[in-house]
Structures are given as C-alpha cells and as structure tokens.
Design an enzyme around this catalytic site. Structure first.
Site, PDB file in Angstrom:
ATOM      1  N   HIS A   1      46.785  33.420  42.778  1.00 22.36           N
ATOM      2  CA  HIS A   1      46.362  32.970  41.447  1.00 22.36           C
ATOM      3  C   HIS A   1      47.471  32.085  40.891  1.00 22.36           C
ATOM      4  O   HIS A   1      48.647  32.241  41.237  1.00 22.36           O
ATOM      5  CB  HIS A   1      46.149  34.201  40.570  1.00 22.36           C
ATOM      6  CG  HIS A   1      45.551  33.947  39.230  1.00 22.36           C
ATOM      7  ND1 HIS A   1      46.298  33.448  38.174  1.00 22.36           N
ATOM      8  CD2 HIS A   1      44.296  34.135  38.747  1.00 22.36           C
ATOM      9  CE1 HIS A   1      45.515  33.350  37.107  1.00 22.36           C
ATOM     10  NE2 HIS A   1      44.297  33.756  37.417  1.00 22.36           N
TER      11      HIS A   1
ATOM     12  N   ASP B   1      51.333  41.297  43.079  1.00 21.14           N
ATOM     13  CA  ASP B   1      50.386  41.074  41.990  1.00 21.14           C
ATOM     14  C   ASP B   1      49.177  41.961  42.258  1.00 21.14           C
ATOM     15  O   ASP B   1      48.361  41.671  43.126  1.00 21.14           O
ATOM     16  CB  ASP B   1      50.005  39.596  41.954  1.00 21.14           C
ATOM     17  CG  ASP B   1      48.851  39.290  41.001  1.00 21.14           C
ATOM     18  OD1 ASP B   1      48.318  40.234  40.372  1.00 21.14           O
ATOM     19  OD2 ASP B   1      48.471  38.117  40.902  1.00 21.14           O
TER      20      ASP B   1
ATOM     21  N   GLN C   1      44.013  42.418  40.801  1.00 27.35           N
ATOM     22  CA  GLN C   1      42.677  42.605  41.371  1.00 27.35           C
ATOM     23  C   GLN C   1      42.556  43.895  42.175  1.00 27.35           C
ATOM     24  O   GLN C   1      41.460  44.243  42.622  1.00 27.35           O
ATOM     25  CB  GLN C   1      42.327  41.409  42.264  1.00 27.35           C
ATOM     26  CG  GLN C   1      42.195  40.095  41.522  1.00 27.35           C
ATOM     27  CD  GLN C   1      41.021  40.070  40.564  1.00 27.35           C
ATOM     28  OE1 GLN C   1      39.989  40.675  40.816  1.00 27.35           O
ATOM     29  NE2 GLN C   1      41.182  39.356  39.450  1.00 27.35           N
TER      30      GLN C   1
ATOM     31  N   LYS D   1      41.264  44.599  33.413  1.00 20.61           N
ATOM     32  CA  LYS D   1      40.455  44.567  34.629  1.00 20.61           C
ATOM     33  C   LYS D   1      40.117  45.975  35.120  1.00 20.61           C
ATOM     34  O   LYS D   1      39.356  46.125  36.081  1.00 20.61           O
ATOM     35  CB  LYS D   1      41.174  43.777  35.727  1.00 20.61           C
ATOM     36  CG  LYS D   1      41.391  42.310  35.385  1.00 20.61           C
ATOM     37  CD  LYS D   1      42.045  41.567  36.522  1.00 20.61           C
ATOM     38  CE  LYS D   1      42.486  40.162  36.108  1.00 20.61           C
ATOM     39  NZ  LYS D   1      41.370  39.269  35.807  1.00 20.61           N
TER      40      LYS D   1
ATOM     41  N   CYS E   1      41.259  29.766  38.940  1.00 17.35           N
ATOM     42  CA  CYS E   1      42.724  29.692  38.814  1.00 17.35           C
ATOM     43  C   CYS E   1      43.402  29.861  40.169  1.00 17.35           C
ATOM     44  O   CYS E   1      44.451  30.505  40.287  1.00 17.35           O
ATOM     45  CB  CYS E   1      43.245  30.735  37.819  1.00 17.35           C
ATOM     46  SG  CYS E   1      42.708  30.469  36.130  1.00 17.35           S
TER      47      CYS E   1
END
Length: 404
Positions: A121, A198, A201, A224, A362
């Site tokens: 991202h 990261d 997700q 999220k 993104c």
C-alpha cells in the site's frame, strides 16, 4: 456454532437498502461495518465517562483512564505482546508506519538500504521514500510474479549488511495475497535488519502472535476490524522503542520540561503526544472482544467458503480475469473484464445496491506491474453470505452485457 443470521443481526447497517436494493457490502478491505455493541460503546463513553485521561485526579478522568488502559491490555493479550508498554495507540496504520520511518532517520546513513515489497500500500512505500530522501539511504523492492506472490529468491539477494529495515505487509490490500512473513522476518534478522509488518489487512481475519513471529514492529488499524476510525496500534519491541526518538513533541510524552531541556516520558507515553482519540481507543477493545466472541476460527472458515464460492462463480464469466491467483490468500477478489474499465463496472454494480471498490486501491505499483488502470475489488467479511455473492455475480454479468 456459527449462526450467520444471528451475526448479521449484530450489524444494523446491513438491513438498509441502497438504490432500492438490499445493501451488499463488499468493501470490507477499505473499512468494516460496526456491530451494535461497538456503536453503543461509543455512545456510552460520551454519556458516562467523557474526560481527558492520564492528567486528572477527578473521578471521570480516572474512569476514562482506566477504560483506556484496559483496552491497551486487551490489545496486548490479543497480539501476545510481551510487555504492556510495547503497545502504542496511534491514529491508524499510516501513523504507526510514519512513527517508525521518522525514527529510523537517526539510524540509517547514506548508502544504507531499506527494503519494501512490490505488494505494498502507498502507506508502506511513501514514508520509506521520504526517509531515503532525507538520509541518502536506498530503497530496494522485492519483486512479484504474475500470481502476485513475492519472489523470495530475489528477496534473499537483496539482503546485505546494508539492509537496516524490511517493511512488508502481512496481507496485500489489493490482491488478498498472504505473504510469508515468518520467512521474511527470519531472513532479515540474519543480516541484522529490523522488520516492520503492516497488518492492516490481516487483523480482521486472524490473530497475529508478535512474539511467535518475532517481528520488531507490527502496525494495524481499528476500523478494519469492526472498531472505530481514527485509532490504530503500533506494536514495537521494547528495545527498539527505547532506541527511537519521539515522533511528536507536546503534552503527555514528557517527563520534565524546562526552557533549558526536556526529558521524555517512559513507554508507551513517549509516542503518545497530545490528547488521543480516547473514545476510539476504548472502543477498540470492545471490537476486539466482539471478534473474539465470534471466534477467529469461525471467521476464517466462513471467509474461506465465501472466497472459494465467489472465485468459482466469477471464473465462469467469459473475459473475466482474477489478479492474485495463489492458494495463500484471504477473502479478497480483484478482477477485471476484458475491454471494460473497472470504474464502469463498479458504477453499474452500485446501482444494484452492491458496494465494491474500484481503482488502484492505493497500490499503483501493483497495477503498473500488471499493466492495468485498476481493478474491481470485492472484499468479504464473516457477515457476508453466498446469496450476496450471487447478487454481485448477477450484477457483474449485467454490467458486462451493458458495456460490451
């Protein structure tokens, strides 16, 4: 037992109509919907204990502080952090990455190297580019193949004693590909590099064990994973967080201030300057409790069924291509139809009450690799159903017929 109708009843937004059609929400990769218990917890905070934290001796301040710190403890347990003060509240994943990228300006020197992947991202690309521009370090990229998988042999070749940090996502937001982060962490540590994961997700779908992974930093967002917007978590190993300088100066992050010199507070407050998003921090704990009550095994099972079913149904449409064809992926399908712009598909699908995401998500380097302007992305959550997938497939077929 997993009762899908009972779960769906927890989410009031799912009962509404969009454009005269029942809402089908397949943009969970952007943000998840919120259960009533989370919505109620937000209201309860403002109705009962709204006050600033860590600074007041009055009762409301103490109650709000206790609730905020109880949420920090829930996060610690959820990700299995060794120490409570290794859990830092942020405004989201982007904030957490920027804290670390900014701090590494004191560590990297001209000629040092920072490694990211071709699946990132923008939030896990741009801060490292900015770091390299400030310091003279060099950004290296792990390439991907046509399935959207990282080329690990190429990654091995990128690593050297010059590598100071490796920053990769746990799961690709654009393709749903699950990266082999355990391998990446181990290999990076062999050359003395730190690793940031990261997890934006990943956390809606699984419980990361940061001690087992042995990552140095793990970042994610609350919105999220059924929590509020504007709150996230930076996990960092104590030794690393003590080594890095504060990201912002102000109240809360100080121990003593004089005009001659300021000393900084201990962890975690060193990285939590100013009044935080108190309500969101507290309610993040509520969201974590809710997800654990549903059960991550149930979540994984439901989402795997949805992914397999949707993949099969969409694959029957002539001219439709799915990007990210790998066995190791989560409940995301990114696709295009030959000769049709993804934006046009998304617009027609929306008229049927179905929310999907279109564009580059993104993640422009991924789209450039595949030589496409973007994709249609359907990202499923545990509260979605096969019947909703049928509705989406019918809408995509209708869009194809109209636009061909």
């Amino acid at each position: 037992m997993f009762d899908i109708q009972k779960v769906r009843a927890d989410f009031p937004i799912l009962s509404q109509q969009i454009n005269g059609k029942p809402l089908v929400y397949f943009d969970n990769g952007a943000t998840s919907q919120k259960p009533q218990i989370v919505i109620d917890a937000i209201s309860k905070y403002y109705q009962t204990i709204n006050a600033n934290i860590h600074r007041g001796v009055h009762t409301l301040s103490q109650l709000a502080t206790d609730a905020y710190e109880a949420s920090r403890k829930k996060v610690q347990n959820h990700i299995n952090a060794k120490l409570l003060h290794e859990v830092i509240f942020t405004s989201g994943t982007t904030h957490g990455i920027n804290i670390i990228a900014s701090g590494f300006a004191c560590i990297v020197k001209p000629g040092d190297e920072v490694v990211v992947s071709g699946l990132e991202h923008h939030s896990n690309i741009v801060p490292w580019q900015m770091l390299c521009e400030r310091t003279g370090a060099i950004l290296k990229v792990i390439p991907i193949d046509q399935n959207g998988e990282l080329l690990l042999a190429e990654f091995d070749q990128l690593l050297s004693e010059k590598t100071k940090i490796v920053a990769v996502n746990h799961i690709s937001n654009a393709l749903g590909v699950i990266n082999p982060i355990a391998y990446i962490i181990e290999k990076a540590h062999q050359v003395g590099a730190a690793v940031l994961i990261d997890g934006a997700q990943a956390v809606p779908h699984l419980k990361p064990d940061v001690q087992q992974l042995d990552c140095d930093f793990y970042v994610f967002s609350g919105h999220k994973m059924c929590g509020p917007t504007g709150v996230g978590i930076l996990y960092g190993k104590e030794a690393w967080l003590n080594k890095l300088p504060p990201y912002q100066g102000g109240g809360e992050m100080i121990k003593e201030v004089t005009f001659a010199k300021t000393t900084y507070a201990d962890l975690p407050h060193k990285f939590e300057a100013g009044t935080p998003n108190i309500e969101a921090g507290i309610v993040l704990g509520t969201a974590i409790d809710y997800l654990n009550s549903v059960g991550f095994e149930n979540i994984a099972r439901q989402e795997k069924e949805l992914l397999d079913y949707a993949t099969g149904q969409l694959s029957e449409i002539d001219g439709l291509k799915i990007f990210g064809n790998t066995k190791q992926k989560t409940s995301v399908i990114s696709f295009n139809i030959d000769g049709i712009h993804p934006y046009d598909i998304g617009t027609i699908v929306d008229k049927q009450g179905i929310a999907v995401r279109t564009g580059h998500h993104c993640a422009q380097p991924i789209m450039e690799f595949f030589c496409i302007p973007g994709t249609v992305r359907a990202s499923f959550a545990f509260y979605n159903t096969k019947e909703e997938i049928d509705a989406m497939v019918a809408a995509v077929k209708k869009a194809k017929q109209m636009l061909s």
